[in-house]
Motif scaffolding. Structure first.
Motif, mmCIF file in Angstrom:
data_model
loop_
_atom_site.group_PDB
_atom_site.id
_atom_site.type_symbol
_atom_site.label_atom_id
_atom_site.label_comp_id
_atom_site.label_asym_id
_atom_site.label_seq_id
_atom_site.Cartn_x
_atom_site.Cartn_y
_atom_site.Cartn_z
ATOM 1 N N ALA A 126 -4.766 -8.906 4.027
ATOM 2 C CA ALA A 126 -5.754 -8.419 5.393
ATOM 3 C C ALA A 126 -4.766 -7.509 6.176
ATOM 4 N N GLU A 127 -3.498 -7.589 6.072
ATOM 5 C CA GLU A 127 -2.357 -6.637 6.879
ATOM 6 C C GLU A 127 -2.489 -5.260 6.483
ATOM 7 N N VAL A 128 -2.425 -5.380 4.926
ATOM 8 C CA VAL A 128 -2.059 -4.104 4.304
ATOM 9 C C VAL A 128 -3.548 -3.436 4.227
ATOM 10 N N ALA A 129 -4.611 -3.966 4.162
ATOM 11 C CA ALA A 129 -6.096 -3.353 4.358
ATOM 12 C C ALA A 129 -6.203 -2.857 5.544
ATOM 13 N N ARG A 130 -5.686 -3.566 6.792
ATOM 14 C CA ARG A 130 -5.753 -2.868 8.090
ATOM 15 C C ARG A 130 -4.706 -1.724 8.284
ATOM 16 N N ALA A 131 -3.724 -1.719 7.967
ATOM 17 C CA ALA A 131 -2.903 -0.615 8.033
ATOM 18 C C ALA A 131 -3.389 0.898 7.011
ATOM 19 N N ASP B 250 -13.400 -4.277 10.774
ATOM 20 C CA ASP B 250 -13.807 -5.568 10.457
ATOM 21 C C ASP B 250 -14.715 -5.501 9.372
ATOM 22 N N ASP B 251 -15.468 -4.501 9.086
ATOM 23 C CA ASP B 251 -16.395 -4.585 7.810
ATOM 24 C C ASP B 251 -15.428 -4.440 6.703
ATOM 25 N N VAL B 252 -14.077 -3.861 6.561
ATOM 26 C CA VAL B 252 -13.248 -3.784 5.390
ATOM 27 C C VAL B 252 -12.678 -5.027 5.350
ATOM 28 N N LEU B 253 -12.368 -5.856 6.361
ATOM 29 C CA LEU B 253 -11.778 -6.819 6.179
ATOM 30 C C LEU B 253 -12.870 -8.027 5.728
ATOM 31 N N ALA B 254 -14.005 -8.082 5.985
ATOM 32 C CA ALA B 254 -15.138 -8.838 5.627
ATOM 33 C C ALA B 254 -15.360 -8.806 4.134
ATOM 34 N N ALA C 66 -4.819 9.708 0.268
ATOM 35 C CA ALA C 66 -5.205 8.426 -0.851
ATOM 36 C C ALA C 66 -4.307 7.378 -0.854
ATOM 37 N N ILE C 67 -4.877 6.393 -0.752
ATOM 38 C CA ILE C 67 -4.151 5.163 -0.560
ATOM 39 C C ILE C 67 -4.570 4.166 -1.963
ATOM 40 N N LEU C 68 -3.087 3.784 -2.398
ATOM 41 C CA LEU C 68 -3.271 2.519 -3.667
ATOM 42 C C LEU C 68 -2.813 1.353 -3.010
ATOM 43 N N ALA D 202 0.786 -1.187 -0.016
ATOM 44 C CA ALA D 202 -0.014 -0.016 0.043
ATOM 45 C C ALA D 202 0.842 1.282 -0.013
ATOM 46 N N PHE D 203 0.565 2.164 -0.872
ATOM 47 C CA PHE D 203 1.260 3.521 -0.979
ATOM 48 C C PHE D 203 0.379 4.520 -0.643
#
Length: 193
Positions: free
Chosen positions: A20-25, A58-62, A37-39, A7-8
């Motif tokens: 999941a790790e990248v989405a959480r961060a 949790d919503d994002v990870l699901a 602004a994240i890519l 992720a940048f």
């Protein structure tokens, strides 16, 4: 082991690892800074991964995309009878001219064995070329997204596809460190400085 996703946020790499790790961060950063602004990139192909960051972590990870599985992966295994095990064989359709089918029919083991041998030989003989092409394609996609407006972008792309590593490194030397380093890693893998 290389991370599967990156992720940048702007010019800065903020996370690397599983999706999941990248989405959480990324979600944590977005919660702290609403205008970020994240890519998110697939690290091997540099394709962008679309993540819906609404709601809680949790919503994002699901909602994260699930890895693709064969359609029959949930089906119970068929009872085994006599003969060879499946070994992950997948039947698909191919289209050949009649002369190709005639040649295949004359081969020892039949058409399937002959085609597998041909594919294996092609993979062995073109492995380095294929790896180079895939690396260049991934570097090109990443650079186009992250550095398309940077100085020397077009010349760096030409150097990438001309296999001119020294010129490529020189042209991207003034780019932000995270972008420059990742472009080098994609383009030259283990050979990156």
């Amino acid at each position: 082991m290389n991370p599967a996703y990156l992720a940048f946020e702007g010019d800065r790499r903020i996370a690397a690892g599983s999706l999941a790790e990248v989405a959480r961060a990324a979600k944590q950063l977005l919660d702290r800074s609403k205008d970020a602004a994240i890519l998110v990139f697939n690290d091997q192909t540099s394709t962008l991964v679309d993540i819906d960051f609404r709601g809680s972590i949790d919503d994002v990870l699901a909602r994260l995309p699930k890895p693709e599985r064969p359609a029959d992966a949930d089906a119970p295994p068929a009872p085994r009878g006599p003969g060879r095990p499946r070994l992950g064989v997948v039947a698909r359709e191919i289209t050949l001219l009649p002369r190709h089918w005639e040649w295949l029919a004359q081969q020892k083991g039949g058409a399937s064995v002959a085609i597998r041998k041909l594919v294996d030989e092609a993979r062995r003989s073109s492995g380095d070329r294929d790896r180079t092409r895939l690396s260049q394609d991934a570097a090109y996609r990443f650079m186009t997204t992250m550095a398309g407006n940077r100085p020397h972008y077009e010349d760096a792309i030409r150097a990438l596809f001309a296999h001119d590593r020294r010129r490529f490194a020189t042209l991207i030397a003034d780019w932000p460190a995270d972008i420059r380093d990742h472009a080098m890693k994609l383009a030259y893998g283990d050979q990156a400085d």
